[in-house]
Design an enzyme around this catalytic site. Structure first.
Site, PDB file in Angstrom:
ATOM      1  N   VAL A   1     -20.199  -5.617  18.589  1.00 22.42           N
ATOM      2  CA  VAL A   1     -19.179  -5.282  19.684  1.00 22.42           C
ATOM      3  C   VAL A   1     -19.620  -3.999  20.541  1.00 22.42           C
ATOM      4  O   VAL A   1     -20.016  -3.028  20.028  1.00 22.42           O
ATOM      5  CB  VAL A   1     -17.953  -4.882  19.208  1.00 22.42           C
TER       6      VAL A   1
ATOM      7  N   ASP B   1     -22.711   2.765  19.635  1.00 17.96           N
ATOM      8  CA  ASP B   1     -21.256   3.439  19.264  1.00 17.96           C
ATOM      9  C   ASP B   1     -21.277   3.445  17.832  1.00 17.96           C
ATOM     10  O   ASP B   1     -20.559   3.997  17.075  1.00 17.96           O
ATOM     11  CB  ASP B   1     -20.240   2.537  19.549  1.00 17.96           C
TER      12      ASP B   1
ATOM     13  N   ASP C   1     -25.143  -2.644  21.210  1.00 16.62           N
ATOM     14  CA  ASP C   1     -24.200  -2.620  20.120  1.00 16.62           C
ATOM     15  C   ASP C   1     -24.278  -1.106  19.438  1.00 16.62           C
ATOM     16  O   ASP C   1     -23.157  -0.862  19.107  1.00 16.62           O
ATOM     17  CB  ASP C   1     -24.700  -3.687  19.037  1.00 16.62           C
TER      18      ASP C   1
ATOM     19  N   SER D   1      -1.651 -10.009  31.397  1.00 10.90           N
ATOM     20  CA  SER D   1      -2.012 -10.512  32.837  1.00 10.90           C
ATOM     21  C   SER D   1      -1.055 -10.435  33.874  1.00 10.90           C
ATOM     22  O   SER D   1      -0.728  -9.166  34.189  1.00 10.90           O
ATOM     23  CB  SER D   1      -2.370 -11.885  32.733  1.00 10.90           C
TER      24      SER D   1
ATOM     25  N   VAL E   1     -22.115   1.903  15.461  1.00 11.97           N
ATOM     26  CA  VAL E   1     -21.767   0.994  14.367  1.00 11.97           C
ATOM     27  C   VAL E   1     -22.137  -0.713  14.982  1.00 11.97           C
ATOM     28  O   VAL E   1     -21.781  -0.937  15.826  1.00 11.97           O
ATOM     29  CB  VAL E   1     -20.126   0.500  14.286  1.00 11.97           C
TER      30      VAL E   1
ATOM     31  N   ASP F   1     -12.922  -8.051  28.990  1.00 10.24           N
ATOM     32  CA  ASP F   1     -12.237  -9.058  30.052  1.00 10.24           C
ATOM     33  C   ASP F   1     -13.081  -9.401  31.156  1.00 10.24           C
ATOM     34  O   ASP F   1     -13.590  -8.941  31.776  1.00 10.24           O
ATOM     35  CB  ASP F   1     -11.016  -8.262  30.642  1.00 10.24           C
TER      36      ASP F   1
ATOM     37  N   HIS G   1      -9.696 -11.542  28.102  1.00  6.95           N
ATOM     38  CA  HIS G   1      -8.391 -11.565  28.745  1.00  6.95           C
ATOM     39  C   HIS G   1      -7.416 -11.707  27.893  1.00  6.95           C
ATOM     40  O   HIS G   1      -7.110 -13.129  27.521  1.00  6.95           O
ATOM     41  CB  HIS G   1      -8.466 -12.437  29.785  1.00  6.95           C
TER      42      HIS G   1
ATOM     43  N   ASP H   1     -21.758  -4.050  14.850  1.00 11.95           N
ATOM     44  CA  ASP H   1     -20.638  -4.698  14.562  1.00 11.95           C
ATOM     45  C   ASP H   1     -20.717  -5.865  15.773  1.00 11.95           C
ATOM     46  O   ASP H   1     -19.628  -6.685  15.624  1.00 11.95           O
ATOM     47  CB  ASP H   1     -19.302  -4.293  14.428  1.00 11.95           C
TER      48      ASP H   1
HETATM   49 CA   LIG Z   1     -21.063  -1.498  18.069  1.00 10.23          CA
END
Ligand SMILES: [Ca+2]
Ligand SMILES: *[C@@H]1O[C@H](CO)[C@@H](O)[C@H](O)[C@H]1NC(C)=O
Ligand SMILES: *[C@@H]1O[C@H](CO)[C@@H](O)[C@H](O)[C@H]1NC(C)=O
Ligand SMILES: *[C@@H]1O[C@H](CO)[C@@H](O)[C@H](O)[C@H]1NC(C)=O
Length: 518
Positions: free
Chosen positions: A271, A265, A262, A194, A267, A414, A450, A269
């Site tokens: 994320v 990518d 999701d 930061s 996967v 972030d 962040h 997960d």
């Molecule tokens: Ca994913």
């Protein structure tokens, strides 16, 4: 002074240039007592005092550290004519010194002294130092130091906060370290996130000789642009009819976009790693219902919330619609950008920036800001502060030639400093030097918020990877990120991405390669 110099010569064996291992590191030969330290010499500054005291078996419960033994040295100095006092604090390990120096950075408006920065470094055997840059340590507001007199910005102090203190910190820190151990540190490092990331980058740009290695994460650089830009969601919200949607609704939109993208990518997960591939449109949610857990009620997605989120993702524009700045990623928890006036976070940082530094009017009411005012504050901010405070000079060739190595990681999720800021900067550096990866490498930490937090993959070993690069020449190709549930994925050197091999355990970093596409 003479006695001390003589003491050094007598007590120390000849020092080789090779890095001594921990068990042969020199025992401190110097008393932990202020008056006997050699005074560091800093151009344009005058030392006011040096005090020292020993801490034995010291604990820092908030970060789980115990049994630290170190000598704390406090150096106060001033720049005659500036009427300032700068404090530099140095912690010198008493029994585990690894012959290395580490400068540590701050957060928000704080340059930051304090044990949570110095503790981890001293625990690992580093002689370590931090500065308060002559300002107070308030993270969210510069109210205590921004003005010389009401409405008159103290540019000397802004400059000191922005960069000159970062020249003086390692000069003082290394001199005190050398004085204590009778030998200069063999390697020097910087670490920060930061504001600390910005401090690291600006040090590489302006003072390229100070550190062998710099870890500069989620840097708060380009402040003249992104601080006003953080206000964009508020401007959009007040231009639309109806009440401000709830934080719940914004969170639900973020969750829906992560869910929708999701799998891009490959996967599932939770994320969203394929940021560029995600074309989720929040307007498709309008009219559907969602559960708000904070109020335990069922609510309906509104077109107002969908529009605000879309505009935050796109980034601010001029009144005629031309892009002014990049937006936030589709996995960032942007609720805080629209709902937290008066709460800690981006909006408070942006508010105090516009009050103290842009309009010089601490009572500026940002809640009534129009699009035209927003545009005018944005352009004034850039005009007045980009040179002073951005820390985004893309020319790193002096750092390259000094032999420095730098790593930056930035969380994709972030919601304070958009990852796109760092991507923008890294692209600029690369434009000027296609060999940038020889000395500066950037990693996107997929799903990390962040500096820490988030559903994604936190690169615990990034500092060690930097040390290996500096001392052993091991070029970091990937960092291992670990999620809060113990899953792993590599972080790849930007712009490469972590591609799952399609067969191995998705929670193990070894099942991924660094590739151009997913
Ligand atoms: Ca994913
Ligand atoms: C110098 O700083 C002190 C404390 O911050 C303040 O009280 C004093 O008025 C200042 N003097 C001048 C000449 O600005
Ligand atoms: C939430 O509301 C439902 C029904 O409206 C109720 O059955 C449930 O107990 C509530 N949950 C909590 C945690 O209050
Ligand atoms: C929009 O505004 C920007 C900034 O003021 C200006 O550079 C640009 O020419 C304008 N474009 C149009 C189409 O008016």
């Amino acid at each position: 002074m003479k006695l001390f110099r003589a003491g050094c010569l007598v007590l120390l064996p000849t020092f080789s240039t090779a890095l001594p291992s921990r068990d042969v590191s020199p025992a401190p030969v110097h008393a932990c007592s202020g008056p006997s330290f050699k005074q560091p010499e800093i151009a344009g500054a005058q030392i006011l005092s040096i005090t020292a005291r020993e801490f034995l078996a010291y604990s820092i419960p908030s970060i789980g550290l115990t049994n630290l033994n170190f000598c704390e040295v406090n150096v106060a100095y001033t720049h005659p004519g500036m009427n300032d006092t700068v404090q530099v604090q140095i912690w010198l390990p008493l029994n585990n010194y690894n012959s290395r120096f580490q400068g540590v950075g701050g957060g928000g408006y704080a340059a930051t002294l304090g044990e949570t920065g110095l503790g981890p470094a001293v625990a690992e055997g580093y002689a370590t130092a931090a500065t308060d840059s002559g300002t107070d340590s308030m993270v969210l507001t510069p109210a205590g130091w921004a003005f010389k007199s009401p409405g008159v910005v103290n540019y000397d102090l802004v400059r000191q906060w922005a960069y000159t203190s970062l020249n003086e910190l390692p000069i003082i820190g290394k001199a005190i370290t050398e004085s204590f151990y009778c030998s200069a540190p063999v390697y020097s490092y910087w670490t920060g996130c930061s504001n600390g990331g910005r401090q690291g980058l600006i040090t590489a740009q302006r003072y390229p000789e100070h550190y062998d290695g710099i870890l500069a994460n989620a840097p708060a650089m380009l402040a003249s642009d992104w601080l006003p830009a953080a206000f964009w969601g508020q401007i959009v919200a007040s231009s639309l009819p109806g009440p401000m949607p709830s934080a719940c609704e914004f969170d639900a939109i973020t969750a829906a976009s992560v869910k929708a993208c999701d799998g891009l990518d490959k996967v599932m997960d939770g994320v969203l790693s394929a940021l560029d591939l995600c074309t989720f449109n929040p307007q498709t949610l309008v009219g559907q219902s969602f559960h708000c857990s904070t109020t335990n009620t069922t609510q309906t997605f509104t077109s107002k919330a969908a529009t605000i989120v879309q505009k935050i993702w796109e980034g601010p524009t001029t009144p005629n619609g031309t892009s002014l700045w990049n937006g936030y990623s589709k996995d960032a928890a942007i609720a805080a950008l629209v709902t937290d006036i008066g709460q800690p976070g981006a909006i408070t940082l942006a508010t105090t920036w516009m009050q103290y530094f842009v309009t010089k009017n601490p009572s500026l009411d940002v809640s009534t800001m129009t699009l035209e005012q927003f545009y005018s504050y944005f352009t004034s901010s850039v005009a007045e502060y980009s040179e002073l405070a951005d820390g985004a000079d893309p020319n790193l060739s002096p750092f390259k030639h000094a032999g420095g190595k730098m790593l930056t990681w930035h969380g994709s999720a972030d919601s304070l400093i958009p990852v796109e800021n760092t991507i923008r900067y890294y692209r600029d550096v690369e434009k000027g030097d296609e060999d940038v990866r020889d000395y500066y490498r950037f990693f996107v930490a997929q799903g990390i918020a962040h500096c820490s937090g988030g559903a994604g993959y936190y690169p615990t070993g990034s500092f060690d990877a930097l040390v290996q690069w500096v001392e052993k020449g091991v070029e970091p190709e990937r960092l291992t990120g670990t999620s809060m549930t113990g899953r792993e994925q590599p972080l790849c050197v930007w712009p490469l991405v972590a591609r799952w091999d399609g067969v191995g355990d998705e929670g193990v970093a070894g099942s991924y390669s660094c590739a151009e596409t997913f």
